[in-house]
Scaffold this active site. Structure first.
Site, PDB file in Angstrom:
ATOM      1  N   GLY A   6     -15.428  -1.121  -1.159  1.00 58.40           N
ATOM      2  CA  GLY A   6     -14.886  -1.485   0.146  1.00 58.40           C
ATOM      3  C   GLY A   6     -15.969  -1.606   1.194  1.00 58.40           C
ATOM      4  O   GLY A   6     -17.049  -2.148   0.940  1.00 58.40           O
ATOM      5  N   TRP A   7     -15.681  -1.078   2.391  1.00 54.45           N
ATOM      6  CA  TRP A   7     -16.657  -1.121   3.478  1.00 54.45           C
ATOM      7  C   TRP A   7     -17.581   0.088   3.452  1.00 54.45           C
ATOM      8  O   TRP A   7     -18.248   0.390   4.443  1.00 54.45           O
ATOM      9  CB  TRP A   7     -15.946  -1.229   4.823  1.00 54.45           C
ATOM     10  CG  TRP A   7     -15.421  -2.607   5.119  1.00 54.45           C
ATOM     11  CD1 TRP A   7     -16.129  -3.679   5.598  1.00 54.45           C
ATOM     12  CD2 TRP A   7     -14.074  -3.076   4.937  1.00 54.45           C
ATOM     13  NE1 TRP A   7     -15.313  -4.771   5.732  1.00 54.45           N
ATOM     14  CE2 TRP A   7     -14.044  -4.437   5.337  1.00 54.45           C
ATOM     15  CE3 TRP A   7     -12.910  -2.491   4.486  1.00 54.45           C
ATOM     16  CZ2 TRP A   7     -12.879  -5.199   5.297  1.00 54.45           C
ATOM     17  CZ3 TRP A   7     -11.746  -3.254   4.441  1.00 54.45           C
ATOM     18  CH2 TRP A   7     -11.739  -4.586   4.849  1.00 54.45           C
TER      19      TRP A   7
ATOM     20  N   CYS B 252       5.173  -1.720   2.740  1.00 51.91           N
ATOM     21  CA  CYS B 252       4.567  -0.776   1.790  1.00 51.91           C
ATOM     22  C   CYS B 252       4.809   0.664   2.216  1.00 51.91           C
ATOM     23  O   CYS B 252       5.005   1.545   1.371  1.00 51.91           O
ATOM     24  CB  CYS B 252       3.070  -1.054   1.656  1.00 51.91           C
ATOM     25  SG  CYS B 252       2.686  -2.531   0.693  1.00 51.91           S
TER      26      CYS B 252
END
Length: 428
Positions: free
Chosen positions: A180-181, A377
């Site tokens: 990811g980041w 979600c």
């Protein structure tokens, strides 16, 4: 159609929040003073609404065929009341459907296909994600260790929870698959002193992590590669491996290969922490009521979910040993509501960012999709239609003297006290 409308009116009456549905001709169903108002533009959207196909209603909202007034929390409360079937457990697959699903999975999850899917989602806009994620841009389930934690605090608690589960020690070789980041990658290096490597298929994420490495003075201790997990080759296996929010993208057909690759990359006695979304039902790789189709189309192309039992079967088949499993399902519901609330509060800024990069029409379309996705979600995790499992596994060394207890055959201590002890000091 009259029967459908009557059925829809009955469902609206059961909703815990007031809902009004305006038909194409102007007729109003439900309460005139409703909290949520849906203006339906076409017949197909109306049928989906009456049949409880809430994912298809979501698609109609994204495409502009249904106009929405009301906030996401109210909309999701209404959506749950409209459902006719359990989206997780009323999905049945016959043998032929299983064959087709496996064939589709195998065709979709190629090196090129997975790269396209990851970039479709994660390269949408870094600035857009920064609006509603925490400062570290941790885009996975937080860990609300204490009830009063903010999202930022809960994400830091999650990063530390993972590091403690992996028993990270200074100078160990640590791999983050799908980094990811860079939140976990950088946390592990700065707080636990590991030699960290991360891989991602997102060009935006790769550039961001590389920039963070340089700004934090971690060059030589942390590296990030723009690489698929199937392509990673190393001369020396890793001591510890984490995979966070990645194996949902692997696909059922590739799952044996995925865990075999992890086993190959992990030294004997080393530990894996696999953190990922799992299916709530045994017989589905997505959600029913049109929800899975919505996510496939607008958010995560190629995403497939396995029940935790199936995931553990594939893991065991690769020669890895499950030593601890934890379900964080309600933690992810709270995380998603935090993201959803943050995006709701910044809609104007989000639209400006997306419109500048993708044009006004496509930007507005993407914003509508993400508003529905995050809140939908959150609802799915609250209701147990999907779950979030952290699996700790080790690669047994085959040496009965290896470990804290005779027969441990690895780094895992075979008790949980280590999770609640203070973090070890970072090495030089």
């Amino acid at each position: 159609m009259k029967n459908l409308l009557n059925s829809l009116e009955e469902s609206l009456a059961l909703s815990p929040v007031g809902v009004a549905v305006e038909l194409p001709g102007g007729t109003l169903l439900g309460r005139p003073d409703a909290d949520v108002r849906l203006r339906v533009q076409d017949r197909m959207a109306l049928v989906a609404l009456a049949m409880g196909e809430i994912g298809n209603v979501g698609a109609a909202i994204v495409e502009g065929r249904v106009a929405l007034e009301g906030n996401m929390r109210q909309l999701m409360a209404a959506a749950a009341a409209l459902l006719r079937l359990d989206p997780a457990r009323d999905v049945q697959m016959g043998w032929w459907q299983r064959v087709l699903a496996r064939s589709r999975s195998r065709a979709a999850h190629t090196l090129a296909g997975d790269a396209r899917s990851i970039r479709f989602h994660y390269d949408l806009s870094d600035d857009f994600y920064a609006l509603w994620l925490d400062a570290r841009r941790v885009y996975s389930c937080a860990y609300y260790r204490e009830a009063g934690m903010t999202l930022e605090q809960a994400q830091q608690a999650k990063l530390d929870h993972i590091c403690k589960k992996l028993l990270l020690r200074p100078h160990e070789r640590f791999l983050d698959i799908g980094c990811g980041w860079g939140g976990l990658l950088l946390w592990a290096a700065e707080h636990y002193g590991v030699q960290a490597s991360g891989i991602t298929l997102s060009r935006n994420q790769h550039a961001h992590v590389q920039q963070q490495i340089e700004q934090r003075g971690l060059a030589g201790r942390v590296q990030v590669l723009l690489l698929d997990w199937r392509e990673l080759q190393v001369a020396q296996p890793f001591d510890k491996i984490a995979s966070v929010g990645m194996f949902e993208h692997v696909g059922r057909a590739q799952m044996p290969r995925y865990f075999a690759a992890v086993q190959r990359l992990l030294r004997p006695g080393g530990l894996l922490m696999n953190h990922g979304i799992t299916a709530g039902g045994l017989d589905n790789d997505g959600l029913g009521a049109g929800l899975g189709d919505f996510i496939e189309r607008y958010i995560f192309p190629g995403g497939e979910l396995l029940h935790i039992s199936a995931a553990l079967q594939h893991l065991a088949g690769s020669g890895l040993e499950m030593v601890d499993t934890e379900n964080l399902r309600p933690h992810y519901a709270r995380t998603l509501w935090a993201w959803s609330d943050a995006l709701e509060a910044r809609q104007d800024a989000a639209l400006a960012i997306l419109a500048a990069q993708h044009g006004l029409e496509e930007g507005a379309r993407a914003l509508r999709a993400y508003r529905l996705y995050l809140a939908g979600c959150a609802l799915a995790f609250e209701r147990g239609w999907i779950a979030l499992h952290q699996i700790v596994a080790q690669r047994p060394s085959g040496q009965v003297e290896h470990g804290a207890l005779r027969g441990a055959q690895g780094d895992y201590p075979f008790n949980r006290s280590y999770m609640y002890q203070g973090a070890p000091a970072a090495g030089g």
